[in-house]
Enzyme design. Structure first.
Site, PDB file in Angstrom:
ATOM      1  N   ARG A  51       0.804  -1.228   0.000  1.00 48.87           N
ATOM      2  CA  ARG A  51       0.000   0.000   0.000  1.00 48.87           C
ATOM      3  C   ARG A  51       0.834   1.273   0.000  1.00 48.87           C
ATOM      4  NH1 ARG A  51      -3.623  -2.072   2.401  1.00 48.87           N
ATOM      5  NH2 ARG A  51      -2.290  -3.872   2.546  1.00 48.87           N
ATOM      6  N   THR A  52       1.877   1.339   0.766  1.00 47.03           N
ATOM      7  CA  THR A  52       2.621   2.605   0.801  1.00 47.03           C
ATOM      8  C   THR A  52       3.245   2.884  -0.562  1.00 47.03           C
ATOM      9  OG1 THR A  52       3.048   2.313   3.137  1.00 47.03           O
ATOM     10  CG2 THR A  52       4.441   3.884   2.014  1.00 47.03           C
ATOM     11  N   LYS A  80      23.977  -6.868  -4.820  1.00 47.83           N
ATOM     12  CA  LYS A  80      25.376  -6.977  -5.255  1.00 47.83           C
ATOM     13  C   LYS A  80      26.305  -6.325  -4.233  1.00 47.83           C
ATOM     14  CE  LYS A  80      24.086  -6.439 -10.120  1.00 47.83           C
ATOM     15  NZ  LYS A  80      24.172  -5.496 -11.237  1.00 47.83           N
ATOM     16  N   ARG A 101      11.941   2.992   1.540  1.00 46.44           N
ATOM     17  CA  ARG A 101      11.617   2.150   2.702  1.00 46.44           C
ATOM     18  C   ARG A 101      12.776   1.192   2.911  1.00 46.44           C
ATOM     19  NH1 ARG A 101       6.107  -0.900   4.103  1.00 46.44           N
ATOM     20  NH2 ARG A 101       5.640   1.262   4.602  1.00 46.44           N
ATOM     21  N   HIS A 129       7.479   6.175  10.500  1.00 42.96           N
ATOM     22  CA  HIS A 129       6.752   6.036   9.232  1.00 42.96           C
ATOM     23  C   HIS A 129       5.988   7.349   9.027  1.00 42.96           C
ATOM     24  CE1 HIS A 129       4.598   4.547   5.922  1.00 42.96           C
ATOM     25  NE2 HIS A 129       4.169   3.387   6.394  1.00 42.96           N
TER      26      HIS A 129
END
Ligand code: NCD
Length: 303
Positions: A51-52, A80, A101, A129
């Protein structure tokens, strides 16, 4: 250049302007449909999210801009061994703004320090958040008419829930707010938060029974037990269904109490509650898009 790492990066006056802009976007969508023409948002998600990430993508698309990015660390150069600081230097050449995020607390702050474009913290570990908090504040302001003078119950995983930590920090700046923390002993709100409330002389109580406090709440913020942050599966299984908000409990609540939830929901709110007019969690999702549109415009200095 401004970034958003914590909800406290904006003063309450700046937040009011942001929420007014989100309100104008809601009422006049066509006016903003090309506001970000030619601009690119990079969504750098090192941790699962639907959702975010989609909310950011929807926000930028509705503003006429484009979106690039990755949605798990495995598909980025992190696999990597590339550092976050190198990644953001590269992304700065591809995009005009970045939402990041990361499972590690503080990673978006490292990115911010090396970035040539505005960085938005879209959730860092169990820490903060801020765009969920902007969503929560806009929802409360829009549906209650004001951001003060209420008792808010926060229920569930108050230890690992970053949305809870961000929201408490943001709400202490408003007048006459009382907190009721409802959690099992193992998932209590961290000490640094209760210390902060004591320092500021802000009233709070910590309880385990949701039923007992239902009648005194103006807002109830339900949260999921954060499975991914548990060290041991047995503890998660023991605690995951500790609270289930159902209609029997809703009957104990005030007629105008609002139920909020950052989503995703697991079992903590029964689906029967969705029909209750006090259930505001799907409206909250819609406000999340408007507030992210307002944030993108503000950080790109287009509003
Ligand atoms: C929250 C999160 O990621 O912290 N979800 C979201 O962004 N809407 C809450 C959660 O995952 O429980």
């Amino acid at each position: 250049m401004r970034h958003l790492m914590s909800p406290l990066d904006f003063t309450t006056q700046e937040l009011d302007r942001l929420f007014d802009l989100a309100g104008d976007i809601e009422r006049n969508k066509a006016k903003y449909a090309h506001a970000c023409d030619g601009k690119i948002l990079a969504t750098c998600f090192y941790e699962p999210s639907t959702r975010t990430r989609l909310s950011f993508e929807s926000a930028m698309t509705r503003l006429g801009g484009d979106v690039i990015g990755f949605s798990d660390a495995g598909s980025s150069s992190a696999s990597k061994g590339e550092s976050v600081s190198d990644t953001i230097r590269v992304i700065s050449c591809y995009a005009d703004i970045c939402a990041m995020r990361h499972p590690k607390e503080g990673a978006p702050m490292v990115a911010m320090e090396h970035s040539l474009i505005p960085v938005i913290n879209a959730g860092d570990g169990g820490h903060q958040h801020p765009t969920q908090t902007l969503t929560d504040l806009l929802t409360i302001r829009s549906l209650k008419g004001t951001l003060g003078g209420f008792t808010i119950g926060l229920c569930g995983d108050l230890k690992f829930g970053r949305t809870v930590h961000s929201l408490i920090h943001a709400l202490v700046r408003y007048e006459d707010i009382r907190f009721v923390f409802i959690s099992p002993e193992e998932l209590k709100v961290p000490d640094y938060i209760t210390e902060m409330l004591k320092d500021k002389d802000i009233p709070y109580e910590e309880v385990t029974s949701l039923e007992d406090v239902m009648p005194c709440l103006d807002l109830l913020y339900m949260t999921r037990v954060q499975k991914e942050r548990f060290f041991n599966e047995e503890d998660y299984i023991r605690l995951k269904d500790f609270y289930i908000l159902d209609m029997a409990k809703m009957e104990l609540a005030k007629p105008d109490m609002l139920v909020l939830h950052p989503l995703p929901r697991v079992n903590e709110i029964s689906v029967e509650v969705d029909k209750d007019p006090r259930a505001a969690y799907f409206k909250q999702v819609q406000y999340g898009v408007y507030v992210r549109m307002a944030l993108i415009l503000t950080l790109l200095e287009l509003a």
